[in-house]
Design an enzyme around this catalytic site. Structure first.
Site, PDB file in Angstrom:
ATOM      1  N   THR A 258       0.840  -1.207   0.000  1.00 15.92           N
ATOM      2  CA  THR A 258       0.000   0.000   0.000  1.00 15.92           C
ATOM      3  C   THR A 258       0.871   1.252   0.000  1.00 15.92           C
ATOM      4  O   THR A 258       2.000   1.233   0.517  1.00 15.92           O
ATOM      5  CB  THR A 258      -0.912  -0.003   1.248  1.00 15.92           C
ATOM      6  OG1 THR A 258      -1.431   1.317   1.456  1.00 15.92           O
ATOM      7  CG2 THR A 258      -0.158  -0.388   2.516  1.00 15.92           C
ATOM      8  N   ASP A 259       0.332   2.328  -0.536  1.00 10.90           N
ATOM      9  CA  ASP A 259       1.061   3.610  -0.469  1.00 10.90           C
ATOM     10  C   ASP A 259       1.252   4.070   0.976  1.00 10.90           C
ATOM     11  O   ASP A 259       2.138   4.876   1.269  1.00 10.90           O
ATOM     12  CB  ASP A 259       0.325   4.695  -1.286  1.00 10.90           C
ATOM     13  CG  ASP A 259      -1.068   5.016  -0.765  1.00 10.90           C
ATOM     14  OD1 ASP A 259      -1.635   4.211   0.018  1.00 10.90           O
ATOM     15  OD2 ASP A 259      -1.614   6.071  -1.149  1.00 10.90           O
ATOM     16  N   GLU A 260       0.424   3.523   1.892  1.00 10.03           N
ATOM     17  CA  GLU A 260       0.478   4.005   3.279  1.00 10.03           C
ATOM     18  C   GLU A 260       1.800   3.682   3.967  1.00 10.03           C
ATOM     19  O   GLU A 260       2.124   4.277   4.995  1.00 10.03           O
ATOM     20  CB  GLU A 260      -0.714   3.458   4.087  1.00 10.03           C
ATOM     21  CG  GLU A 260      -2.023   3.902   3.473  1.00 10.03           C
ATOM     22  CD  GLU A 260      -3.258   3.610   4.307  1.00 10.03           C
ATOM     23  OE1 GLU A 260      -3.168   3.585   5.538  1.00 10.03           O
ATOM     24  OE2 GLU A 260      -4.323   3.413   3.704  1.00 10.03           O
TER      25      GLU A 260
ATOM     26  N   TYR B   7      -1.481  -0.366  11.072  1.00 11.43           N
ATOM     27  CA  TYR B   7      -1.722  -1.066   9.795  1.00 11.43           C
ATOM     28  C   TYR B   7      -0.555  -0.832   8.839  1.00 11.43           C
ATOM     29  O   TYR B   7       0.029  -1.775   8.287  1.00 11.43           O
ATOM     30  CB  TYR B   7      -3.035  -0.568   9.161  1.00 11.43           C
ATOM     31  CG  TYR B   7      -3.151  -0.885   7.679  1.00 11.43           C
ATOM     32  CD1 TYR B   7      -3.257  -2.200   7.230  1.00 11.43           C
ATOM     33  CD2 TYR B   7      -3.144   0.142   6.720  1.00 11.43           C
ATOM     34  CE1 TYR B   7      -3.348  -2.486   5.859  1.00 11.43           C
ATOM     35  CE2 TYR B   7      -3.227  -0.136   5.361  1.00 11.43           C
ATOM     36  CZ  TYR B   7      -3.328  -1.446   4.936  1.00 11.43           C
ATOM     37  OH  TYR B   7      -3.412  -1.730   3.591  1.00 11.43           O
TER      38      TYR B   7
END
Ligand code: NAD
Ligand code: TYD
Length: 341
Positions: free
Chosen positions: A124-126, A151
């Site tokens: 994910t970009d997160e 997360y």
């Protein structure tokens, strides 16, 4: 016939990927391995009625089950399985660390034991943290990993586990880092389906903070097509950022949903902000575009409208969730009761 092992294939993105791959390729069979947590739903696969699709219920942290389930001669493992919701990770991180990190390690070990040709990690970009408000900065593949939520930390850790498997044992790995997905069958704890479901039911729409956080939205099938390109031609050991150059303020997304449904803006309720709330995500997808020739196909306007239409036409799918354990989650999370449906 190529054999794929897909984890998390009863979830939102995994089920879209399974559907797309089987529709677009005749020479692929899929073992779909999913624990059916609260987010997994066999209804998501009910139209995948194909002899080339085998569903197995199992936990990616369970070594024996994974080893038994990965087919001999498996061409690729696609790891979608994860605990995926930031708010739940803030409340309790343990399951995120277990599934997202240990589970990835178990799958990498299985890839080695079974001589799987390629391992595709859906990240994910997160993992890259948050960008400053209204800046010209974008996430690139060179952006440092600086996750801010439990997360995101677990997904970043999974990327390091992947790197170690490649450097130590030569496992052929590729990674995708996508922005916020939307589309049919997304569990209504995430922004867009939550707002659609609440608007349909005239429940208040809880917007965190000032509503000016920015997310970079992509239609789920466009993400799946990018994963396919990365699987086919991505360079071993590389990560690819996936995004549709579609940054939006949360408040504007919410207003668009209300407008499309003909509902009043006074359903919007600003609520206490999320702890550590990342301000802005924005992806530079030049690498996947230039190297692999990927481009998104869906416009934001058509994608949002078709997503809203899906939820309108599949209210039983949503009601099943809203009438179950989700009611307790919602009450604990938002301090409000959902209307009965
Ligand atoms: P989701 O929560 O809808 O689905 C996750 C699936 O994984 C569910 O079917 C669940 O049953 C399964 N699962 C969970 N724990 C498991 C375990 N221990 N063993 C086996 N299966 C398990 O998530 P999603 O939105 O479809 O996301 C899929 C992947 O894409 C995740 O890895 C997520 O980090 C990543 N991702 C999501 C987004 C997004 O916007 N949703 C964006 C970028 C990356
Ligand atoms: P979400 O869908 O949880 O995705 P992520 O946190 O992984 O980006 O949230 C998207 C954005 O919407 C994020 O800025 C948080 C915000 N949000 C709300 O304002 N209200 C809500 O009820 C939810 C679930 C999210």
């Amino acid at each position: 016939m190529k054999k794929f092992f897909v984890t998390g294939g009863a979830g939102f993105i995994g089920s879209a990927f399974v559907r797309l791959v089987l529709e677009e390729n005749e020479d692929i069979s899929i073992v779909d391995f999913d624990a059916l947590t609260y987010a997994g739903n066999l209804e998501n696969l009910k139209d995948v009625d194909d002899a080339r699709h085998t569903f197995i219920r199992g936990d990616i942290c369970d070594r024996d089950s994974v080893l038994n389930a990965v087919p001999d001669g498996c061409d690729a493992i696609f790891n979608f399985a994860a605990e995926s919701h930031v708010d739940r990770s803030i409340h309790s991180a343990d399951e995120f660390l277990r599934t997202n990190i240990i589970g990835t390690q178990v799958l990498l070990d299985a890839a080695r034991a079974k001589n799987v040709r390629r391992f595709v990690q859906i990240s994910t970009d997160e993992v890259m943290g948050s960008l400053p408000d209204e800046s010209d900065d974008y996430f690139t593949e060179d952006s440092p990993l600086q996750p801010n939520s439990p997360y995101a930390a677990s997904k970043a850790a999974a990327e390091f586990v992947l790197r170690a498997a490649r450097e130590t044992f030569g496992v052929d790995t590729v990674t995708t880092r996508c922005g916020n997905n939307y589309g049919p069958r997304q569990f209504p704890e995430k922004l867009i389906p939550l707002m659609i479901a609440n608007a349909i039911n005239d429940d208040p729409l809880p917007v965190y903070g000032d509503g000016k956080n920015v997310r970079d939205w992509i239609f789920v099938d466009d993400h799946c097509r990018a994963i396919w390109k990365v699987y086919e031609n991505g360079r071993s050991g590389e990560a690819y950022n996936i995004g549709a150059r579609n940054e939006k303020y949360n408040i504007d997304v919410v207003k668009s949903i209300l407008d499309a449904l003909g509902k009043p803006h006074d359903l919007i309720a600003f609520v206490t902000d999320r702890l550590g709330h990342d301000r802005r995500y924005a992806i530079d997808p030049a690498k996947v575009e230039d190297e692999l020739g990927w481009k998104p196909q869906m416009t934001w306007e058509n994608g949002l409208q078709s997503t809203i239409d899906w939820y309108l036409n599949n209210q039983a799918w949503v009601d099943n969730i809203r009438n179950g354990e989700y009611r307790n989650y919602y009450k604990a999370m938002y301090g409000a009761e959902l209307k009965a449906t």
